[in-house]
Design a protein around this motif. Sequence first.
Motif, PDB file in Angstrom:
ATOM      1  N   ALA A 143      72.611  26.668  17.805  1.00  0.00           N
ATOM      2  CA  ALA A 143      73.000  25.664  18.788  1.00  0.00           C
ATOM      3  C   ALA A 143      74.513  25.496  18.870  1.00  0.00           C
ATOM      4  N   ILE A 144      75.248  26.027  17.884  1.00  0.00           N
ATOM      5  CA  ILE A 144      76.711  25.915  17.904  1.00  0.00           C
ATOM      6  C   ILE A 144      77.284  27.259  18.318  1.00  0.00           C
ATOM      7  N   LEU A 145      78.076  27.212  19.364  1.00  0.00           N
ATOM      8  CA  LEU A 145      78.617  28.430  19.966  1.00  0.00           C
ATOM      9  C   LEU A 145      80.130  28.453  19.890  1.00  0.00           C
ATOM     10  N   LYS A 146      80.684  29.657  19.871  1.00  0.00           N
ATOM     11  CA  LYS A 146      82.126  29.820  19.995  1.00  0.00           C
ATOM     12  C   LYS A 146      82.487  29.624  21.467  1.00  0.00           C
ATOM     13  N   ASP A 147      83.768  29.416  21.745  1.00  0.00           N
ATOM     14  CA  ASP A 147      84.225  29.169  23.116  1.00  0.00           C
ATOM     15  C   ASP A 147      83.713  30.203  24.110  1.00  0.00           C
ATOM     16  N   ARG A 148      83.902  31.470  23.791  1.00  0.00           N
ATOM     17  CA  ARG A 148      83.532  32.501  24.761  1.00  0.00           C
ATOM     18  C   ARG A 148      82.023  32.539  24.988  1.00  0.00           C
ATOM     19  N   GLU A 149      81.245  32.258  23.930  1.00  0.00           N
ATOM     20  CA  GLU A 149      79.793  32.195  24.093  1.00  0.00           C
ATOM     21  C   GLU A 149      79.401  30.997  24.953  1.00  0.00           C
ATOM     22  N   PHE A 150      80.134  29.890  24.772  1.00  0.00           N
ATOM     23  CA  PHE A 150      79.876  28.690  25.569  1.00  0.00           C
ATOM     24  C   PHE A 150      80.167  28.954  27.043  1.00  0.00           C
ATOM     25  N   VAL A 151      81.268  29.647  27.316  1.00  0.00           N
ATOM     26  CA  VAL A 151      81.630  29.972  28.700  1.00  0.00           C
ATOM     27  C   VAL A 151      80.554  30.858  29.323  1.00  0.00           C
ATOM     28  N   GLU A 152      80.097  31.856  28.595  1.00  0.00           N
ATOM     29  CA  GLU A 152      79.037  32.733  29.110  1.00  0.00           C
ATOM     30  C   GLU A 152      77.756  31.936  29.391  1.00  0.00           C
TER      31      GLU A 152
END
Length: 156
Positions: A95-104
Amino acid sequence: MSFINIIVTSASYDIIRYDECIVYLITVYTFILALPIINEDWNMPWVNKKKCVSCKKCVKRCPVDAIDMVKGKALITDDKCIYCGKCVKVCPVKAILKDREFVELRIRDNLKALKGPLSRNKGKNARKRMIKSRIRQLRKQQKVIRGTIRELKQIT
């Protein structure tokens, strides 16, 4: 991961009365903080609230107490986070994502939200108009964001 050591010294005192005298008890604390040097590839982690199952593993694992539970979901405090990535690794449901994963993820969400109305429109021209309209909306949002960033940079 590389670390930088910071030596921190802190002092506190207590005032005690003893046989008509005032005694000052001074305590000095010295400790070393080993902070990770932030990798340029690593960005702020984000919590996908839909996936968070409130297990609190990330809260317990965070070395700087940057994660709190709010309404049963993890919330990361930007100012405290040191971008170590331990919360990302310990989350059992990803459930916790890095920035780039969040953007995707947000891009996929935006496309998914548009596909429903597009599929209901049978005409090709109507779909084209709808896509152009959404592109205009996104460009306006982009201008607002860029302007805000520009103004914030002038403040600092």
